[in-house]
Enzyme design. Structure first.
Site, PDB file in Angstrom:
ATOM      1  N   SER A 224      51.862  49.049  86.271  1.00 53.49           N
ATOM      2  CA  SER A 224      52.546  50.296  85.936  1.00 53.49           C
ATOM      3  C   SER A 224      52.892  51.019  87.236  1.00 53.49           C
ATOM      4  CB  SER A 224      51.638  51.175  85.072  1.00 53.49           C
ATOM      5  OG  SER A 224      52.307  52.360  84.708  1.00 53.49           O
ATOM      6  N   ASN A 225      54.052  51.658  87.257  1.00 54.26           N
ATOM      7  CA  ASN A 225      54.478  52.452  88.413  1.00 54.26           C
ATOM      8  C   ASN A 225      54.682  51.618  89.675  1.00 54.26           C
ATOM      9  OD1 ASN A 225      54.399  55.118  87.117  1.00 54.26           O
ATOM     10  ND2 ASN A 225      52.208  54.777  87.019  1.00 54.26           N
TER      11      ASN A 225
ATOM     12  N   LYS B 282      44.261  50.660  81.010  1.00 56.17           N
ATOM     13  CA  LYS B 282      44.681  50.557  82.420  1.00 56.17           C
ATOM     14  C   LYS B 282      43.505  50.707  83.374  1.00 56.17           C
ATOM     15  CE  LYS B 282      48.966  52.858  81.060  1.00 56.17           C
ATOM     16  NZ  LYS B 282      48.468  53.895  80.101  1.00 56.17           N
TER      17      LYS B 282
ATOM     18  N   HIS C 178      47.153  50.757  86.798  1.00 50.43           N
ATOM     19  CA  HIS C 178      47.791  52.036  86.457  1.00 50.43           C
ATOM     20  C   HIS C 178      48.791  52.466  87.522  1.00 50.43           C
ATOM     21  CE1 HIS C 178      46.918  55.873  83.932  1.00 50.43           C
ATOM     22  NE2 HIS C 178      48.168  55.881  84.338  1.00 50.43           N
TER      23      HIS C 178
ATOM     24  N   LYS D 161      50.569  64.838  62.908  1.00 50.75           N
ATOM     25  CA  LYS D 161      50.808  63.786  61.923  1.00 50.75           C
ATOM     26  C   LYS D 161      52.286  63.668  61.573  1.00 50.75           C
ATOM     27  CE  LYS D 161      48.573  61.953  57.781  1.00 50.75           C
ATOM     28  NZ  LYS D 161      49.486  61.916  56.646  1.00 50.75           N
TER      29      LYS D 161
ATOM     30  N   ASN E  97      58.337  59.754  64.567  1.00 49.04           N
ATOM     31  CA  ASN E  97      58.686  58.984  65.766  1.00 49.04           C
ATOM     32  C   ASN E  97      58.750  57.473  65.527  1.00 49.04           C
ATOM     33  OD1 ASN E  97      58.818  61.403  67.148  1.00 49.04           O
ATOM     34  ND2 ASN E  97      56.839  61.165  68.168  1.00 49.04           N
TER      35      ASN E  97
ATOM     36  N   ARG F 264      54.920  64.466  63.274  1.00 45.01           N
ATOM     37  CA  ARG F 264      55.711  63.908  64.378  1.00 45.01           C
ATOM     38  C   ARG F 264      55.406  62.427  64.602  1.00 45.01           C
ATOM     39  NH1 ARG F 264      54.986  68.666  68.877  1.00 45.01           N
ATOM     40  NH2 ARG F 264      56.408  70.191  67.927  1.00 45.01           N
TER      41      ARG F 264
ATOM     42  N   SER G 260      52.190  61.805  70.419  1.00 43.24           N
ATOM     43  CA  SER G 260      52.053  63.044  69.652  1.00 43.24           C
ATOM     44  C   SER G 260      50.677  63.055  69.006  1.00 43.24           C
ATOM     45  CB  SER G 260      53.128  63.169  68.566  1.00 43.24           C
ATOM     46  OG  SER G 260      52.902  64.370  67.833  1.00 43.24           O
TER      47      SER G 260
ATOM     48  N   TYR H  25      42.440  58.425  81.115  1.00 42.44           N
ATOM     49  CA  TYR H  25      42.727  59.415  80.076  1.00 42.44           C
ATOM     50  C   TYR H  25      41.462  59.976  79.415  1.00 42.44           C
ATOM     51  CZ  TYR H  25      47.443  57.282  80.283  1.00 42.44           C
ATOM     52  OH  TYR H  25      48.651  56.778  80.684  1.00 42.44           O
TER      53      TYR H  25
ATOM     54  N   ASP I 260      48.480  52.811  73.563  1.00 45.07           N
ATOM     55  CA  ASP I 260      48.420  52.827  75.018  1.00 45.07           C
ATOM     56  C   ASP I 260      47.381  53.834  75.476  1.00 45.07           C
ATOM     57  OD1 ASP I 260      49.696  52.139  77.699  1.00 45.07           O
ATOM     58  OD2 ASP I 260      49.847  54.319  77.711  1.00 45.07           O
TER      59      ASP I 260
HETATM   60  N1  LIG Z   1      51.558  54.672  83.206  1.00 48.44           N
HETATM   61  C1  LIG Z   1      51.633  55.938  83.537  1.00 48.44           C
HETATM   62  O1  LIG Z   1      51.493  56.312  84.695  1.00 48.44           O
HETATM   63  C2  LIG Z   1      51.968  56.964  82.482  1.00 48.44           C
HETATM   64  C3  LIG Z   1      52.403  58.251  82.839  1.00 48.44           C
HETATM   65  C4  LIG Z   1      52.720  59.160  81.819  1.00 48.44           C
HETATM   66  C5  LIG Z   1      52.593  58.790  80.499  1.00 48.44           C
HETATM   67  N2  LIG Z   1      52.152  57.524  80.185  1.00 48.44           N
HETATM   68  C6  LIG Z   1      52.001  57.094  78.773  1.00 48.44           C
HETATM   69  O2  LIG Z   1      53.146  57.478  78.047  1.00 48.44           O
HETATM   70  C7  LIG Z   1      52.757  58.287  76.950  1.00 48.44           C
HETATM   71  C8  LIG Z   1      53.828  59.267  76.588  1.00 48.44           C
HETATM   72  O3  LIG Z   1      54.204  60.019  77.696  1.00 48.44           O
HETATM   73  P1  LIG Z   1      54.096  61.602  77.750  1.00 48.44           P
HETATM   74  O4  LIG Z   1      52.980  62.087  76.910  1.00 48.44           O
HETATM   75  O5  LIG Z   1      54.120  61.931  79.195  1.00 48.44           O
HETATM   76  O6  LIG Z   1      55.514  62.095  77.180  1.00 48.44           O
HETATM   77  P2  LIG Z   1      56.306  62.019  75.800  1.00 48.44           P
HETATM   78  O7  LIG Z   1      55.673  61.067  74.849  1.00 48.44           O
HETATM   79  O8  LIG Z   1      57.718  61.792  76.196  1.00 48.44           O
HETATM   80  O9  LIG Z   1      56.222  63.507  75.257  1.00 48.44           O
HETATM   81  C9  LIG Z   1      55.056  64.012  74.681  1.00 48.44           C
HETATM   82  C10 LIG Z   1      55.326  65.455  74.245  1.00 48.44           C
HETATM   83  O10 LIG Z   1      56.309  65.469  73.221  1.00 48.44           O
HETATM   84  C11 LIG Z   1      55.823  66.166  72.080  1.00 48.44           C
HETATM   85  N3  LIG Z   1      56.416  65.489  70.912  1.00 48.44           N
HETATM   86  C12 LIG Z   1      56.184  64.201  70.520  1.00 48.44           C
HETATM   87  N4  LIG Z   1      56.952  63.884  69.450  1.00 48.44           N
HETATM   88  C13 LIG Z   1      57.683  64.996  69.154  1.00 48.44           C
HETATM   89  C14 LIG Z   1      58.650  65.270  68.158  1.00 48.44           C
HETATM   90  N5  LIG Z   1      59.014  64.352  67.260  1.00 48.44           N
HETATM   91  N6  LIG Z   1      59.202  66.518  68.137  1.00 48.44           N
HETATM   92  C15 LIG Z   1      58.836  67.435  69.056  1.00 48.44           C
HETATM   93  N7  LIG Z   1      57.930  67.229  70.024  1.00 48.44           N
HETATM   94  C16 LIG Z   1      57.351  66.007  70.082  1.00 48.44           C
HETATM   95  C17 LIG Z   1      54.317  66.053  72.175  1.00 48.44           C
HETATM   96  O11 LIG Z   1      53.685  67.161  71.561  1.00 48.44           O
HETATM   97  P3  LIG Z   1      52.555  66.995  70.389  1.00 48.44           P
HETATM   98  O12 LIG Z   1      51.537  65.995  70.843  1.00 48.44           O
HETATM   99  O13 LIG Z   1      52.012  68.373  70.268  1.00 48.44           O
HETATM  100  O14 LIG Z   1      53.303  66.543  69.172  1.00 48.44           O
HETATM  101  C18 LIG Z   1      54.095  66.114  73.684  1.00 48.44           C
HETATM  102  O15 LIG Z   1      54.124  67.451  74.143  1.00 48.44           O
HETATM  103  C19 LIG Z   1      51.432  58.919  77.411  1.00 48.44           C
HETATM  104  O16 LIG Z   1      50.664  59.333  76.303  1.00 48.44           O
HETATM  105  C20 LIG Z   1      50.797  57.733  78.128  1.00 48.44           C
HETATM  106  O17 LIG Z   1      50.217  56.835  77.193  1.00 48.44           O
HETATM  107  C21 LIG Z   1      51.855  56.617  81.147  1.00 48.44           C
END
Ligand SMILES: NC(=O)c1ccc[n+]([C@@H]2O[C@H](COP(=O)([O-])OP(=O)(O)OC[C@H]3O[C@@H](n4cnc5c(N)ncnc54)[C@H](OP(=O)(O)O)[C@@H]3O)[C@@H](O)[C@H]2O)c1
Ligand SMILES: *[C@@H]1O[C@H](CO)[C@@H](O)[C@H](O)[C@H]1NC(C)=O
Ligand SMILES: *[C@@H]1O[C@H](CO)[C@@H](O)[C@H](O)[C@H]1NC(C)=O
Ligand SMILES: *[C@@H]1O[C@H](CO)[C@@H](O)[C@H](O)[C@H]1NC(C)=O
Ligand SMILES: *[C@@H]1O[C@H](CO)[C@@H](O)[C@H](O)[C@H]1NC(C)=O
Length: 308
Positions: free
Chosen positions: A141-142, A71, A102, A245, A251, A247, A242, A46, A41
């Protein structure tokens, strides 16, 4: 739609998105594909599409085996086809598997000012990208329920996917009922919700929550794996991000166990309809999709930190 967990590549800090460093995304993308992920994604917003494309080529996994999502940016809604062509050029690919609007909010090009573009008109451009084969499928999205209803009442091609926040803090049950009735697949962004946040008033759970830790012991899985498995059983497609590697591999290792109905219900009880990603600075836009609230600091964006 492939029911595969996804690696995503947005880099945030507490003030929102930060600059992507060289190589920071390319390697994790390659690791993820090598670990078995097949969906990626990304987004024009980004600033990492070039690295995502390079990561795919570096991985050795054939392009046609990857489900690539990008997006349409908020600044690009006046010419959808041109925007997708720019994304494809950055990705160095000839098509994307899924192209999403988006956000229903639009911003004028090269400014921070709101633009008012009817998302029904933007969708006509999305339909064109699909007809041309540049996007194999199209989605949103959203968007909220009334926006989806209005979009579907006024369009030929229905959205295949809705990407919205779903996690332990935000169950989105009304939206999921709606998307189920209309055969729209849901990608769950920010799948960990407020799990890893510190210094926040966001409701529980945090990663050290005793119920989650107990379930981790019971199933011999980590708490993040329990949180992702919950989403899979809820019928949505989590897209954890993440860049580490270990994590990334952790995941995706969630397809060899199943939470009991009882444990699933226990996890569902955490829901307080709490939004971790809360773009308050757009809330005066006429197409802002979320509930409006008093804003303590209109510059704050993400990650529950807005309540500290
Ligand atoms: N459509 C939209 O408007 C929208 C909005 C927000 C997000 N998104 C998409 O959703 C994706 C994910 O959302 P997000 O980045 O907001 O939140 P998330 O995936 O819920 O959380 C990411 C955070 O969790 C940490 N993490 C990941 N796996 C872990 C594990 N096993 N143990 C501990 N910590 C862990 C990551 O750190 P590290 O990287 O340091 O491991 C990072 O700080 C985004 O990358 C994007 O593609 C879309
Ligand atoms: C674009 O992809 C092709 C293979 O599909 C590759 O040969 C070429 O080096 C890539 N270009 C860039 C700039 O990465
Ligand atoms: C959803 O898909 C199912 C199975 O393909 C089909 O029977 C049903 O009519 C579809 N519903 C809608 C609203 O498109
Ligand atoms: C628990 O999980 C770890 C890590 O996946 C694995 O090495 C270990 O064999 C598992 N233990 C049991 C009893 O299944
Ligand atoms: C959905 O979005 C519209 C703007 O297009 C807004 O007026 C409405 O209040 C939103 N609905 C909800 C439930 O937030």
């Amino acid at each position: 739609m492939l029911l595969q967990i996804i690696l995503t590549t947005l880099i945030f800090n507490s003030k929102g998105q930060r600059e992507v460093q060289e190589g920071e995304v390319e390697l994790p993308v390659a690791w993820a594909l090598q670990a078995g992920y097949r969906m990626l994604d990304t987004a024009s917003a980004y600033n990492n599409e070039e690295q995502v494309g390079q990561g795919v080529r570096r991985s050795g996994v054939p392009r046609e085996d990857v489900f690539l999502v990008t997006k349409l940016g908020l600044h690009e809604q006046r010419d959808v086809l041109a925007a997708l062509k720019r994304s494809l050029a950055r990705l160095n690919m000839t098509y994307v598997d899924l192209y999403l609007i988006h956000n229903p909010v639009a911003i004028k090009e090269d400014t921070d000012e709101f633009d008012v573009i009817d998302y029904v008109d933007t969708w006509k451009g999305m339909e064109e990208t699909k007809r041309l084969g540049l996007a194999k499928s199209i989605g949103i999205s959203n968007f909220n329920i009334s926006q989806m209803e209005r979009l579907m009442a006024n369009s030929e091609i229905k959205p295949a996917v809705l990407q919205v926040e779903v996690n332990l803090n935000l169950a989105q049950n009304k939206i999921l009922e709606f998307t189920k009735a209309h055969n729209i697949s849901v990608m769950a962004y920010t799948p960990f919700g407020s799990l890893f946040l510190k210094n926040t008033n966001a409701p529980p759970p945090r990663v050290d929550n005793p119920i989650l830790v107990g379930l981790g012991f019971k199933y011999n899985k980590t708490v993040p794996q329990i949180a992702l498995r919950y989403l899979v059983q809820k019928g949505v497609i989590p897209i954890p991000k993440s860049i580490k590697k270990e994590r990334i591999e952790q995941n995706i290792d969630i397809f060899d166990f199943e939470l009991s109905d009882e444990d699933f219900d226990r996890l569902s009880e955490f829901n307080q309809d709490y939004r971790t990603v809360w773009p308050s600075f757009w809330q005066n836009h006429p197409y802002y999709p979320f509930e409006k609230k008093d804003v303590p600091d209109p510059d704050l964006f993400l990650t529950g930190l807005h309540e500290t």
